[in-house]
Design a protein around this motif. Structure first.
Motif, PDB file in Angstrom:
ATOM      1  N   GLN A  25       0.834  -1.206   0.000  1.00  0.00           N
ATOM      2  CA  GLN A  25       0.000   0.000   0.000  1.00  0.00           C
ATOM      3  C   GLN A  25       0.874   1.264   0.000  1.00  0.00           C
ATOM      4  O   GLN A  25       0.667   2.182  -0.783  1.00  0.00           O
ATOM      5  CB  GLN A  25      -0.869  -0.038   1.261  1.00  0.00           C
TER       6      GLN A  25
ATOM      7  N   ASP B 243       1.737   4.462  -2.999  1.00  0.00           N
ATOM      8  CA  ASP B 243       1.718   5.915  -2.808  1.00  0.00           C
ATOM      9  C   ASP B 243       3.086   6.544  -3.031  1.00  0.00           C
ATOM     10  O   ASP B 243       3.203   7.631  -3.556  1.00  0.00           O
ATOM     11  CB  ASP B 243       1.251   6.256  -1.383  1.00  0.00           C
TER      12      ASP B 243
ATOM     13  N   ALA C 169       0.791   8.955   2.110  1.00  0.00           N
ATOM     14  CA  ALA C 169      -0.518   8.329   1.867  1.00  0.00           C
ATOM     15  C   ALA C 169      -1.666   9.302   2.145  1.00  0.00           C
ATOM     16  O   ALA C 169      -2.588   9.440   1.326  1.00  0.00           O
ATOM     17  CB  ALA C 169      -0.660   7.078   2.728  1.00  0.00           C
TER      18      ALA C 169
ATOM     19  N   SER D  41      -1.610  12.539   2.214  1.00  0.00           N
ATOM     20  CA  SER D  41      -1.602  13.627   1.237  1.00  0.00           C
ATOM     21  C   SER D  41      -2.265  13.178  -0.065  1.00  0.00           C
ATOM     22  O   SER D  41      -2.951  13.956  -0.730  1.00  0.00           O
ATOM     23  CB  SER D  41      -0.171  14.080   0.926  1.00  0.00           C
ATOM     24  N   ASN D  42      -2.029  11.915  -0.418  1.00  0.00           N
ATOM     25  CA  ASN D  42      -2.675  11.386  -1.620  1.00  0.00           C
ATOM     26  C   ASN D  42      -4.192  11.425  -1.504  1.00  0.00           C
ATOM     27  O   ASN D  42      -4.895  11.807  -2.439  1.00  0.00           O
ATOM     28  CB  ASN D  42      -2.258   9.925  -1.836  1.00  0.00           C
TER      29      ASN D  42
ATOM     30  N   ALA E 135      -5.947  13.386   0.370  1.00  0.00           N
ATOM     31  CA  ALA E 135      -6.366  14.791   0.342  1.00  0.00           C
ATOM     32  C   ALA E 135      -6.366  15.325  -1.091  1.00  0.00           C
ATOM     33  O   ALA E 135      -7.272  16.052  -1.497  1.00  0.00           O
ATOM     34  CB  ALA E 135      -5.436  15.633   1.220  1.00  0.00           C
ATOM     35  N   LEU E 136      -5.356  14.932  -1.858  1.00  0.00           N
ATOM     36  CA  LEU E 136      -5.268  15.400  -3.244  1.00  0.00           C
ATOM     37  C   LEU E 136      -6.398  14.843  -4.109  1.00  0.00           C
ATOM     38  O   LEU E 136      -6.979  15.554  -4.927  1.00  0.00           O
ATOM     39  CB  LEU E 136      -3.926  14.992  -3.849  1.00  0.00           C
TER      40      LEU E 136
ATOM     41  N   TYR F 170     -10.023   3.013  -3.390  1.00  0.00           N
ATOM     42  CA  TYR F 170      -8.657   2.986  -2.872  1.00  0.00           C
ATOM     43  C   TYR F 170      -8.609   3.567  -1.450  1.00  0.00           C
ATOM     44  O   TYR F 170      -7.923   3.036  -0.573  1.00  0.00           O
ATOM     45  CB  TYR F 170      -7.748   3.770  -3.821  1.00  0.00           C
TER      46      TYR F 170
ATOM     47  N   GLU G  69      -9.726   1.023   0.969  1.00  0.00           N
ATOM     48  CA  GLU G  69      -8.711   0.012   1.226  1.00  0.00           C
ATOM     49  C   GLU G  69      -7.720   0.524   2.286  1.00  0.00           C
ATOM     50  O   GLU G  69      -7.363  -0.207   3.213  1.00  0.00           O
ATOM     51  CB  GLU G  69      -7.971  -0.245  -0.078  1.00  0.00           C
ATOM     52  N   HIS G  70      -7.293   1.757   2.112  1.00  0.00           N
ATOM     53  CA  HIS G  70      -6.378   2.365   3.074  1.00  0.00           C
ATOM     54  C   HIS G  70      -7.011   2.381   4.466  1.00  0.00           C
ATOM     55  O   HIS G  70      -6.390   1.983   5.458  1.00  0.00           O
ATOM     56  CB  HIS G  70      -6.031   3.793   2.622  1.00  0.00           C
TER      57      HIS G  70
ATOM     58  N   LEU H 232      -7.293  -1.267   5.964  1.00  0.00           N
ATOM     59  CA  LEU H 232      -6.023  -1.803   6.459  1.00  0.00           C
ATOM     60  C   LEU H 232      -5.719  -1.239   7.839  1.00  0.00           C
ATOM     61  O   LEU H 232      -5.334  -1.967   8.761  1.00  0.00           O
ATOM     62  CB  LEU H 232      -4.873  -1.451   5.513  1.00  0.00           C
ATOM     63  N   TRP H 233      -5.912   0.068   7.988  1.00  0.00           N
ATOM     64  CA  TRP H 233      -5.585   0.690   9.276  1.00  0.00           C
ATOM     65  C   TRP H 233      -6.630   0.369  10.341  1.00  0.00           C
ATOM     66  O   TRP H 233      -6.301   0.236  11.521  1.00  0.00           O
ATOM     67  CB  TRP H 233      -5.408   2.198   9.122  1.00  0.00           C
TER      68      TRP H 233
END
Lengths: 95, 257, 317
Positions: A38, A42, B45, B47-48, B50-51, B141, B144-145, B148-149
């Motif tokens: 993951q 990124d 991650a 920041s991605n 947020a973008l 996506y 998924e992030h 996982l957390w």
């Protein structure tokens, strides 16, 4: 020292597009492989550089010893016939 | 333009604004993590995420401006509306909180967004459908992030488990608003232009419930709070967020950047 | 006997460097070469990480959504570049966590430029144009550094950073061609960042203690003064195009050298800021430590989870 709080190291390989091999791009830290993949997505494919990622635990990588460079890598050096430039072909021919 | 068409455009404009404001405000909260995340990998991650959301917000606000027909740009809409004119969910304007809070909110919101956008990608309104189709991929996506957390924090240490429980208790009561149809939208739904969010409620509960269960967490037994963000009635947090976000732009009203 | 072996190894090593052959992680290398590299790469990585703060300071206040997206992507890149560099440093047998600890306890440095505050939006432009411009001048030279992993990280970073300087220039261009207040904002910012940017190349060659050995080892390819000269020559015409003045009355073209002459740099200020007495040294480190400490329970949870679960494998292909 707070060394103990670091997460394991993973080596990351990215296939940039179909038809290419995975290429080593660097490493990162993550607690497990799923997080490693993951994070790699990124970190190493932010600009769409990859279609497939491998994460390999750094501890699982076994390397040849560079001091063995002689026996391991010298023989191929004199087998020049393995390289295409060894062969002469007419210059105007596409081969 | 006939009156009926004008009314539809105005309703669609409100609809796009509400979706766009969700993205804009949540993006702002996520961007507060940049440089402050639990690990450098997570700086990248978050920041991605947020973008992605900022990109969706820009598409939706730009489209809302076009539907409105008054020539307002994405920046006019982001920087020149006051808090009573924002239409985002109360959930997304809550402060960034700790990492458990952020992960929990991301799980709740991105699951909702993925389901909603999948439906909306079938809209008869092609621009909205296009934004939704791309947004659904990004949301999946984000899910998924978050998943996982959620697993790692829920089933991590006693402390991380407790922090997740606290975040769930606080945020769960704010989720009911996600599934309410805002006034004036029923017409859009029956015309096949917008999605009735109550249709995805069941699937949302199922999916969120599964992720929580994998993480040794469960849906808290707390009542929903009455939230009216979609009507412009927000928590006090939004005003502070907007003050920060808008002050520079408003200090130079005749400037371009 | 051992000394003789080392000497011959060191000779072979130096031959390799002189022949422009890259050194790779498992090659024999003199301990001082390794230590020197670790110090330099780590300092470079730390600079990327601390460098997120001054610009990150404006993410939530960016004056347009387009600018906000650009800035967010840029600060994100800095985290990424920090990671590429830590990754290169780790090939030398040091642990990232140990390096981060050195940063957070002040035992390793980062670029002093980030100890200056960002007081206006124009500072985001000045950092992109001047600070990144200076960094790129240095980094382009480092793509030829003798240590393979460092050189490769630099290539990747230079490629990604090409947009950083351009966005800074473009940002300032809009300000200097905007309203009067915007123009003033741009000029005021350039006034503050110009001299610290020149200091980024480090002390003059005659008083730079580690430079000579670093040059011999091919770690450093171009001297501090030469890089600074390149930067000034590159920046002067850009400033003209921008419509801002560089705050140096002595700055002028020198026909005989073919370069620009510029006024004396305030090295006292440089040494003071490097020594810890800059406007933001304490804040930068405090904030870095806080993020790390507040993240500890998260990393702990991830570690704990990983000892009890192995995520289902997907087959590599």
């Amino acid at each position: 020292m707070t060394q103990s709080s670091g997460l394991p190291l993973w080596e990351i390989f990215v296939r940039s597009r179909r038809g290419m091999s995975h290429i080593h791009v660097g490493s990162l830290h993550a607690a497990d492989w799923e997080m490693a993949v993951q994070n790699a997505r990124d970190l190493y494919t932010r600009r769409g550089e990859g279609v497939s990622i491998w994460a390999v635990a750094a501890t699982e990588i076994h390397a040849s010893d560079p001091d063995d460079k002689g026996p391991l890598f010298d023989p191929p050096a004199d087998k020049v016939y393995r390289h295409p430039t060894f062969y002469e072909v007419p210059e105007d021919l596409k081969l | 333009m006939t009156d009926a068409l004008a009314a539809t455009r105005s309703r669609l404009c409100d609809y796009a604004l509400a979706l766009g404001d969700d993205c804009l405000i949540l993006s702002h909260r996520l961007s507060e993590w940049t440089g402050n995340a639990p690990d450098f990998e997570e700086d990248v991650a978050l920041s991605n995420l947020a973008l992605d959301l900022l990109g969706q917000a820009r598409g939706l606000l730009t489209h809302a401006g076009e539907l409105e027909g008054s020539g307002r740009s994405e920046d006019d809409l982001a920087y020149w509306r006051d808090d009573l004119q924002f239409r985002n969910l109360i959930l997304v304007e809550q402060p960034k909180g700790d990492f458990a809070w952020t992960v929990t909110r991301n799980l709740l919101f991105s699951t909702y967004q993925e389901l909603l956008y999948q439906e909306l990608s079938q809209s008869a309104e092609p621009i909205l459908a296009g934004i939704a189709a791309k947004g659904a991929l990004e949301a999946s996506y984000h899910c998924e992030h978050a998943a996982l957390w959620t697993a790692r924090l829920g089933d991590g240490t006693a402390e991380s488990h407790q922090r997740m429980e606290q975040a769930l208790m606080a945020l769960w009561p704010l989720t009911g608003e996600m599934f309410e149809l805002a006034p004036g939208q029923a017409e859009l739904v029956s015309a096949g232009l917008a999605v009735d969010p109550s249709l995805v409620l069941e699937q949302w509960q199922l999916r969120v419930g599964e992720k929580l269960q994998d993480a040794t967490l469960s849906i808290p037994r707390v009542p929903q709070r009455r939230c009216q963000g979609r009507l412009g009635f927000h928590s006090e947090h939004l005003g502070h967020l907007l003050a920060e976000m808008q002050h520079l732009h408003r200090s130079h009203p005749d400037a371009s950047w | 006997m051992e000394q003789m072996v080392d000497d011959s190894l060191e000779d072979a090593f130096q031959h390799r460097i002189d022949a422009e052959v890259k050194i790779e992680p498992r090659d024999w290398m003199p301990e001082r070469y390794r230590a020197s590299l670790v110090r330099q790469i780590a300092q470079h990585a730390h600079s990327e990480i601390i460098g997120m703060q001054p610009e990150g300071n404006w993410i939530t206040r960016a004056p347009s959504l387009r600018r906000k997206a650009i800035l967010l992507a840029k600060v994100q890149d800095e985290a990424g570049h920090g990671l590429y560099l830590y990754s290169a440093a780790e090939t030398l047998g040091v642990d990232r966590e140990a390096l981060v600890d050195m940063l957070q306890t002040g035992r390793q440095k980062y670029s002093s430029i980030f100890n200056y505050p960002t007081l206006s939006w124009a500072d985001v432009g000045s950092i992109g144009w001047l600070v990144d411009g200076a960094a790129i001048t240095n980094q382009l030279a480092l793509t030829h550094t003798s240590y393979g992993p460092y050189a490769r990280a630099m290539v990747k970073i230079c490629r990604e950073e090409s947009f950083h300087q351009r966005q800074g220039f473009e940002l300032l261009w809009h300000l200097s061609h905007g309203t009067e207040a915007q123009h003033e904002m741009a000029q005021e910012s350039v006034n503050r960042w110009w001299w610290p940017s020149l200091m980024m190349f480090g002390p003059p060659d005659h008083s730079s203690p580690n430079s000579e050995q670093s040059m011999r080892w091919g770690i450093k390819r171009v001297s501090n003064d030469e890089l600074r000269r390149r930067f000034v020559d590159m920046t002067v015409p850009q400033a003209r195009a921008l419509g801002v003045l560089l705050p140096d009355p002595e700055l002028r073209w020198n026909e005989s050298t073919g370069h620009h002459d510029f006024g004396p740099i305030n090295w006292d200020e440089f040494h003071r800021v490097v020594g810890g007495d800059g406007p933001c040294n304490a804040e930068r480190l405090t904030r870095r430590r806080r993020a790390h400490e507040e993240g500890e329970w998260v990393r702990e949870a991830a570690r704990s989870w990983a000892t009890r679960h192995v995520p289902a494998r997907i087959e590599a292909a």
